[in-house]
Design a protein around this motif. Structure first.
Motif, PDB file in Angstrom:
ATOM      1  N   HIS A 263       0.845  -1.191   0.000  1.00 17.55           N
ATOM      2  CA  HIS A 263       0.000   0.000   0.000  1.00 17.55           C
ATOM      3  C   HIS A 263       0.882   1.244   0.000  1.00 17.55           C
ATOM      4  N   PRO A 264       0.577   2.207  -0.853  1.00 20.62           N
ATOM      5  CA  PRO A 264       1.398   3.418  -0.927  1.00 20.62           C
ATOM      6  C   PRO A 264       1.260   4.260   0.335  1.00 20.62           C
ATOM      7  N   GLN A 265       2.269   5.070   0.582  1.00 21.11           N
ATOM      8  CA  GLN A 265       2.234   5.972   1.721  1.00 21.11           C
ATOM      9  C   GLN A 265       1.395   7.194   1.377  1.00 21.11           C
ATOM     10  N   GLY A 266       0.655   7.681   2.320  1.00 19.85           N
ATOM     11  CA  GLY A 266      -0.140   8.889   2.114  1.00 19.85           C
ATOM     12  C   GLY A 266      -1.460   8.603   1.415  1.00 19.85           C
ATOM     13  N   SER A 267      -2.214   9.649   1.238  1.00 22.42           N
ATOM     14  CA  SER A 267      -3.534   9.544   0.629  1.00 22.42           C
ATOM     15  C   SER A 267      -3.438   9.514  -0.889  1.00 22.42           C
ATOM     16  N   LEU A 268      -4.284   8.729  -1.508  1.00 21.89           N
ATOM     17  CA  LEU A 268      -4.369   8.696  -2.963  1.00 21.89           C
ATOM     18  C   LEU A 268      -5.602   9.449  -3.450  1.00 21.89           C
ATOM     19  N   SER A 269      -6.227  10.210  -2.562  1.00 17.30           N
ATOM     20  CA  SER A 269      -7.443  10.927  -2.943  1.00 17.30           C
ATOM     21  C   SER A 269      -7.134  11.975  -4.000  1.00 17.30           C
ATOM     22  N   ALA A 270      -8.097  12.216  -4.847  1.00 19.71           N
ATOM     23  CA  ALA A 270      -7.927  13.178  -5.935  1.00 19.71           C
ATOM     24  C   ALA A 270      -9.223  13.951  -6.132  1.00 19.71           C
ATOM     25  N   VAL A 271      -9.103  15.094  -6.747  1.00 15.91           N
ATOM     26  CA  VAL A 271     -10.279  15.896  -7.056  1.00 15.91           C
ATOM     27  C   VAL A 271     -11.116  15.132  -8.079  1.00 15.91           C
ATOM     28  N   PRO A 272     -12.445  15.047  -7.890  1.00 19.14           N
ATOM     29  CA  PRO A 272     -13.275  14.326  -8.856  1.00 19.14           C
ATOM     30  C   PRO A 272     -13.145  14.913 -10.262  1.00 19.14           C
ATOM     31  N   LEU A 273     -13.201  14.035 -11.259  1.00 24.95           N
ATOM     32  CA  LEU A 273     -13.122  14.468 -12.652  1.00 24.95           C
ATOM     33  C   LEU A 273     -14.402  15.183 -13.051  1.00 24.95           C
ATOM     34  N   PRO A 274     -14.332  16.129 -13.976  1.00 31.50           N
ATOM     35  CA  PRO A 274     -15.546  16.812 -14.427  1.00 31.50           C
ATOM     36  C   PRO A 274     -16.540  15.817 -15.023  1.00 31.50           C
ATOM     37  N   SER A 275     -17.820  16.067 -14.762  1.00 30.49           N
ATOM     38  CA  SER A 275     -18.862  15.155 -15.235  1.00 30.49           C
ATOM     39  C   SER A 275     -20.149  15.936 -15.465  1.00 30.49           C
ATOM     40  N   PRO A 276     -20.956  15.503 -16.429  1.00 34.30           N
ATOM     41  CA  PRO A 276     -22.249  16.162 -16.620  1.00 34.30           C
ATOM     42  C   PRO A 276     -23.255  15.780 -15.543  1.00 34.30           C
ATOM     43  N   ALA A 277     -22.942  14.767 -14.749  1.00 33.39           N
ATOM     44  CA  ALA A 277     -23.846  14.343 -13.679  1.00 33.39           C
ATOM     45  C   ALA A 277     -23.882  15.411 -12.588  1.00 33.39           C
ATOM     46  N   THR A 278     -25.027  15.577 -11.975  1.00 33.31           N
ATOM     47  CA  THR A 278     -25.170  16.564 -10.910  1.00 33.31           C
ATOM     48  C   THR A 278     -25.732  15.905  -9.669  1.00 33.31           C
ATOM     49  N   THR A 279     -25.533  16.565  -8.542  1.00 36.76           N
ATOM     50  CA  THR A 279     -26.141  16.100  -7.305  1.00 36.76           C
ATOM     51  C   THR A 279     -27.397  16.913  -7.073  1.00 36.76           C
ATOM     52  N   ARG A 280     -28.184  16.482  -6.111  1.00 40.14           N
ATOM     53  CA  ARG A 280     -29.408  17.214  -5.815  1.00 40.14           C
ATOM     54  C   ARG A 280     -29.081  18.609  -5.315  1.00 40.14           C
ATOM     55  N   ARG A 281     -29.889  19.543  -5.722  1.00 34.57           N
ATOM     56  CA  ARG A 281     -29.709  20.926  -5.270  1.00 34.57           C
ATOM     57  C   ARG A 281     -30.635  21.172  -4.086  1.00 34.57           C
ATOM     58  N   PRO A 282     -30.365  22.211  -3.281  1.00 31.73           N
ATOM     59  CA  PRO A 282     -31.227  22.506  -2.139  1.00 31.73           C
ATOM     60  C   PRO A 282     -32.656  22.821  -2.601  1.00 31.73           C
ATOM     61  N   VAL A 283     -33.604  22.504  -1.767  1.00 29.68           N
ATOM     62  CA  VAL A 283     -35.002  22.787  -2.060  1.00 29.68           C
ATOM     63  C   VAL A 283     -35.196  24.303  -2.058  1.00 29.68           C
ATOM     64  N   PRO A 284     -35.879  24.855  -3.054  1.00 30.75           N
ATOM     65  CA  PRO A 284     -36.129  26.303  -3.059  1.00 30.75           C
ATOM     66  C   PRO A 284     -36.860  26.721  -1.781  1.00 30.75           C
ATOM     67  N   ALA A 285     -36.533  27.897  -1.267  1.00 35.42           N
ATOM     68  CA  ALA A 285     -37.086  28.369   0.006  1.00 35.42           C
ATOM     69  C   ALA A 285     -38.603  28.455  -0.019  1.00 35.42           C
ATOM     70  N   ALA A 286     -39.207  28.774  -1.143  1.00 36.79           N
ATOM     71  CA  ALA A 286     -40.656  28.955  -1.203  1.00 36.79           C
ATOM     72  C   ALA A 286     -41.425  27.638  -1.324  1.00 36.79           C
ATOM     73  N   LEU A 287     -40.776  26.550  -1.647  1.00 37.66           N
ATOM     74  CA  LEU A 287     -41.475  25.287  -1.881  1.00 37.66           C
ATOM     75  C   LEU A 287     -42.263  24.787  -0.671  1.00 37.66           C
ATOM     76  N   PRO A 288     -41.722  24.786   0.533  1.00 38.03           N
ATOM     77  CA  PRO A 288     -42.520  24.305   1.673  1.00 38.03           C
ATOM     78  C   PRO A 288     -43.805  25.119   1.872  1.00 38.03           C
ATOM     79  N   ARG A 289     -43.761  26.439   1.678  1.00 41.51           N
ATOM     80  CA  ARG A 289     -44.969  27.270   1.833  1.00 41.51           C
ATOM     81  C   ARG A 289     -46.000  26.923   0.773  1.00 41.51           C
ATOM     82  N   LEU A 290     -45.546  26.708  -0.474  1.00 44.33           N
ATOM     83  CA  LEU A 290     -46.472  26.354  -1.547  1.00 44.33           C
ATOM     84  C   LEU A 290     -47.140  25.013  -1.279  1.00 44.33           C
ATOM     85  N   LEU A 291     -46.400  24.062  -0.770  1.00 49.26           N
ATOM     86  CA  LEU A 291     -46.960  22.744  -0.477  1.00 49.26           C
ATOM     87  C   LEU A 291     -47.957  22.822   0.676  1.00 49.26           C
TER      88      LEU A 291
END
Length: 181
Positions: free
Chosen positions: A146-174
């Protein structure tokens, strides 16, 4: 076991046989392998067939392959399927299989069985022949150090996205809709 050669000229009981067995079993059981060519490493799904890992990609809707040319070498890191930690790393000889060849047909038959959620199930192999690359990654050397130190790297660019925060007005509308009913 340090950098055990995986050549076919090994004597029975040699460390190279143990290295070959470890590479084969770990790679067969792992769902992903990390492959590094001349650029950054990429996690790729694969299939083990006839003594080598095979990957397909670089086409529309398929996994992007690292920068690998026919005849080059690649560094492969195999992770544990259950814990995700690094089990073994090995160096591979890269061979791009020509579409329609006997080796390509055999590899694609295996890869087709592992491809999940293909957009064109029946026409998938035709699309792979026209638009994708199928690579054979044949083991040459392995190491379990096993190599010494961390092998972590910055994630490669991707068109995939993660979920974004819920808009502030959405709970009131619901809540308004519930009150009206």
């Amino acid at each position: 076991m340090n950098d055990a050669s995986l050549g076919n000229d090994a004597a029975p009981g040699d460390d190279s046989l143990l290295g070959r067995a470890l590479v084969e079993e770990a790679t067969k059981k792992s769902g992903l392998i990390w492959v590094r060519g001349s650029g950054p490493a990429r996690a790729l799904w694969h299939v083990w067939h006839e003594g080598a890992a095979h990957v397909v990609g670089d086409g529309p809707g398929e996994q992007p392959l690292p920068e690998l040319a026919d005849g080059s070498t690649a560094e492969i890191t195999v992770r544990s399927k259950d814990k995700g930690g690094r089990l073994v790393a090995w160096t591979a000889a890269v061979t791009e299989l020509p579409p329609g060849s006997e080796a390509w047909e055999a590899a694609v038959a295996e890869l087709k069985g592992k491809r999940l959620n293909a957009p064109d199930g029946e026409r998938m192999t035709e699309r792979w022949a026209q638009e994708c690359r199928v690579l054979r990654l044949e083991p040459r050397e392995s190491t379990t150090e096993h190599p010494q130190g961390s092998l972590s790297a910055v994630p490669l660019p991707s068109p995939a996205t993660t979920r974004r925060p819920v808009p502030a007005a959405l709970p009131r509308l619901l809540l308004r809709r519930r009150r009206k009913n």
